[in-house]
Design an enzyme around this catalytic site. Structure first.
Site, PDB file in Angstrom:
ATOM      1  N   GLU A  76       2.694  -4.969  24.397  1.00 60.10           N
ATOM      2  CA  GLU A  76       3.550  -3.650  24.341  1.00 60.10           C
ATOM      3  C   GLU A  76       3.571  -2.989  25.970  1.00 60.10           C
ATOM      4  OE1 GLU A  76       2.659  -1.181  21.204  1.00 60.10           O
ATOM      5  OE2 GLU A  76       3.164  -2.735  19.536  1.00 60.10           O
ATOM      6  N   HIS A 131       6.708   1.451  19.070  1.00 60.12           N
ATOM      7  CA  HIS A 131       5.562   1.760  18.612  1.00 60.12           C
ATOM      8  C   HIS A 131       5.715   3.382  18.192  1.00 60.12           C
ATOM      9  CE1 HIS A 131       1.506   0.123  17.640  1.00 60.12           C
ATOM     10  NE2 HIS A 131       1.702   1.150  16.454  1.00 60.12           N
ATOM     11  N   GLY A 185       1.079  -1.256   0.119  1.00 61.90           N
ATOM     12  CA  GLY A 185      -0.017  -0.044  -0.150  1.00 61.90           C
ATOM     13  C   GLY A 185       0.769   1.312  -0.037  1.00 61.90           C
ATOM     14  N   THR A 187       7.068  -2.705  11.323  1.00 64.42           N
ATOM     15  CA  THR A 187       6.549  -1.431  11.738  1.00 64.42           C
ATOM     16  C   THR A 187       5.001  -1.044  11.733  1.00 64.42           C
ATOM     17  OG1 THR A 187       6.802  -0.333   9.451  1.00 64.42           O
ATOM     18  CG2 THR A 187       8.503  -0.075  11.243  1.00 64.42           C
ATOM     19  N   ILE A 204       2.564   2.977   2.377  1.00 64.51           N
ATOM     20  CA  ILE A 204       3.687   2.651   3.159  1.00 64.51           C
ATOM     21  C   ILE A 204       4.668   1.882   2.413  1.00 64.51           C
ATOM     22  CG2 ILE A 204       4.787   2.023   5.302  1.00 64.51           C
ATOM     23  CD1 ILE A 204       2.328   3.159   6.761  1.00 64.51           C
ATOM     24  N   ARG A 263       1.956  -3.988  12.499  1.00 63.95           N
ATOM     25  CA  ARG A 263       1.121  -4.453  13.972  1.00 63.95           C
ATOM     26  C   ARG A 263       2.026  -5.761  14.306  1.00 63.95           C
ATOM     27  NH1 ARG A 263      -0.806  -0.123  13.981  1.00 63.95           N
ATOM     28  NH2 ARG A 263      -2.953   0.348  13.977  1.00 63.95           N
TER      29      ARG A 263
END
Length: 310
Positions: free
Chosen positions: A263, A281, A152, A232, A154, A234
């Site tokens: 996290e 994150h 996509g 980077t 990114i 999920r």
């Protein structure tokens, strides 16, 4: 009218975001915990709210049930896997995203992780700070094969950067852009082939039932011993337990993770690995990206609440 704002970076470098909300007549409750909110806290804070600007905090059906007045959810980011979209639709709650805002920042960070892992930048830095000037041998990035899972916005931005390193690019995406791939010399491949052939695998796909743990024990076992995994997107895209085993046993070269299933990770073993570069994150946490996301989120929220822009 009450709104809850949960993202920790929202307004951090641009306080005018909060001024815009207040100027529109909104009473703002902020997340001042320094961490992602849990479901119980979300239920408590949302009880009297009509609007929500949210990061990765849970917006589940249970949370929504505790917020009878909620009318609009503005995602501060792109992924909406933490939001129960069906429950929102059933309630008529508008959900928006800040599409495009974090693209370049996340792509920069993905490339930074690739370089840091390949060249052992953080390990060398730690040793130098201990007055250890011994040489550490690393691996090259230039001219290697990059596998992108999720081509996509990114993923495409990462591909553009990788071209500067003369990398061969394999990519997988359900919605394949033939014209873009042909124009940019990107070869279509399924996830199994990417894991088997790529020197670097970078994850940029959305999280859903079809992608959860798409990087599992079997695919990790198929990777080259010199392979690098970058995430980077999920944390749940990767079977974290299987990855931890692979890193501890040296079955892949290393990993750069900005996201984890939990996290921060609770297993102390993560913090002892020399072949892991960890992130909190924060791939989209640049001044430019957070300010753009912030203003887009405010625009979206005010629009969906039927308030004038301030």
């Amino acid at each position: 009218m009450n709104v809850l704002v949960t993202p920790r970076s929202f307004g951090k470098t641009d306080p005018s975001l909060f001024e815009r909300l207040r100027a529109a007549g909104l009473t703002v409750t902020r997340n001042d915990t320094g961490s992602v909110l849990d479901a119980a806290t979300m239920r408590r804070l949302l009880a009297d709210c009509e609007g929500l600007i949210v990061g990765v905090d849970p917006v589940t059906a249970d949370v929504l049930d505790a917020a009878p007045r909620l009318r609009a959810v503005a995602k501060y980011g792109v992924g909406v896997d933490n939001i129960d979209l069906e429950a929102c639709a059933a309630r008529g709650i508008a959900v928006s995203r800040t599409l495009g805002a974090p693209t370049q920042a996340v792509a920069d960070y993905a490339l930074a992780l690739m370089l840091a892992v390949a060249r052992k930048v953080t390990l060398i830095d730690r040793r130098c700070r201990s007055r250890d000037w011994s040489k550490i041998t690393s691996v090259d990035l230039y001219g290697k094969t990059l596998g992108i899972i999720g081509l996509g916005a990114i993923g495409k931005a990462v591909a553009k950067r990788a071209q500067g390193f003369s990398m061969r690019i394999l990519a997988h995406d359900i919605y394949w852009d033939d014209a873009y791939a042909a124009q940019n010399g990107i070869e279509r491949a399924d996830m199994d082939r990417i894991c088997a052939e790529a020197d670097v695998i970078s994850l940029h796909t959305l999280l859903d039932d079809s992608t959860r743990h798409c990087i599992n024990a079997a695919r990790l076992a198929s990777m080259k011993p010199t392979a690098i995994l970058i995430n980077t997107a999920r944390g749940e895209l990767v079977d974290n337990a299987a990855l931890l085993d692979a890193l501890r046993e040296g079955r892949i070269y290393g990993a750069g993770l900005d996201v984890f299933e939990q996290e921060p990770p609770v297993d102390d073993a993560w913090y002892t690995l020399d072949n892991l570069v960890m992130g909190s994150h924060c791939s989209s946490s640049t001044r430019g990206a957070t300010e753009t996301m912030g203003h887009m989120a405010v625009d979206n929220l005010l629009r969906d609440l039927g308030l004038s822009q301030a």
